[in-house]
Scaffold this motif. Sequence first.
Motif, PDB file in Angstrom:
ATOM      1  N   CYS A  34       0.825  -1.196   0.000  1.00  0.00           N
ATOM      2  CA  CYS A  34       0.000   0.000   0.000  1.00  0.00           C
ATOM      3  C   CYS A  34       0.867   1.257   0.000  1.00  0.00           C
ATOM      4  N   CYS A  35       2.107   1.112   0.470  1.00  0.00           N
ATOM      5  CA  CYS A  35       3.011   2.258   0.527  1.00  0.00           C
ATOM      6  C   CYS A  35       4.446   1.721   0.564  1.00  0.00           C
ATOM      7  N   PRO A  38       5.038  -0.846   4.287  1.00  0.00           N
ATOM      8  CA  PRO A  38       3.766  -1.380   4.811  1.00  0.00           C
ATOM      9  C   PRO A  38       3.932  -2.003   6.193  1.00  0.00           C
ATOM     10  N   CYS A  63      -2.781  -0.293   7.839  1.00  0.00           N
ATOM     11  CA  CYS A  63      -1.348  -0.055   7.706  1.00  0.00           C
ATOM     12  C   CYS A  63      -0.974   1.111   8.610  1.00  0.00           C
ATOM     13  N   SER A  65       1.704   2.752   8.585  1.00  0.00           N
ATOM     14  CA  SER A  65       2.465   3.786   7.886  1.00  0.00           C
ATOM     15  C   SER A  65       1.551   4.761   7.149  1.00  0.00           C
ATOM     16  N   CYS A  66       0.691   4.218   6.280  1.00  0.00           N
ATOM     17  CA  CYS A  66      -0.118   5.109   5.450  1.00  0.00           C
ATOM     18  C   CYS A  66      -1.567   5.168   5.934  1.00  0.00           C
TER      19      CYS A  66
END
Length: 160
Positions: A34-35, A38, A63, A65-66
């Motif tokens: 996703c980024c 992840p 996630c 992170s994002c």
Amino acid sequence: MSESDAPSGKPQSYTRKTLGESDEKPKTPEIYKCCDNPQITYLAPVNINIDERTIGSVDVWRCASCMKAFCEEKTLGIDSISDIVGMPRIEDDEKWVVIISKLQKGKDKWKLGKLKQNGMIKFETADEKIIDLKINDYKIVDDFHSSFLVLDHIHTAVEI
Ligand SMILES: [Zn+2]
């Protein structure tokens, strides 16, 4: 005829899911990119109730992170439906929803979906007809269908 014609019996599957075989929390599926970094962890379920009885649930991962969320539909008593390897995808302009059909009963009454903010969605009904449903602000607007945002109901049970 090719040699890949499988004999009847076990369906072929790439997944190694063991959901439903124990009381453990679902294992985090293979990482979906996703980024750049992840860090996807299981967040919570949203239970789907009919007459105060839970008939299914949506598992939600997120996630760290994002902050993108990923959902998976589970119907109680039936093995995990999706054979998707890794995380189900969602576009940046979509949100996870549960779509409810007022024409159906039991497990056929709801379905996990993704909606854009506005426009139309092609929806497959329980009897496999494709119909157009109108979306207004991430919500289905229709006489026989409705929807709610999954992430608005984390850790709760929703009566449908
Ligand atoms: Zn991410």
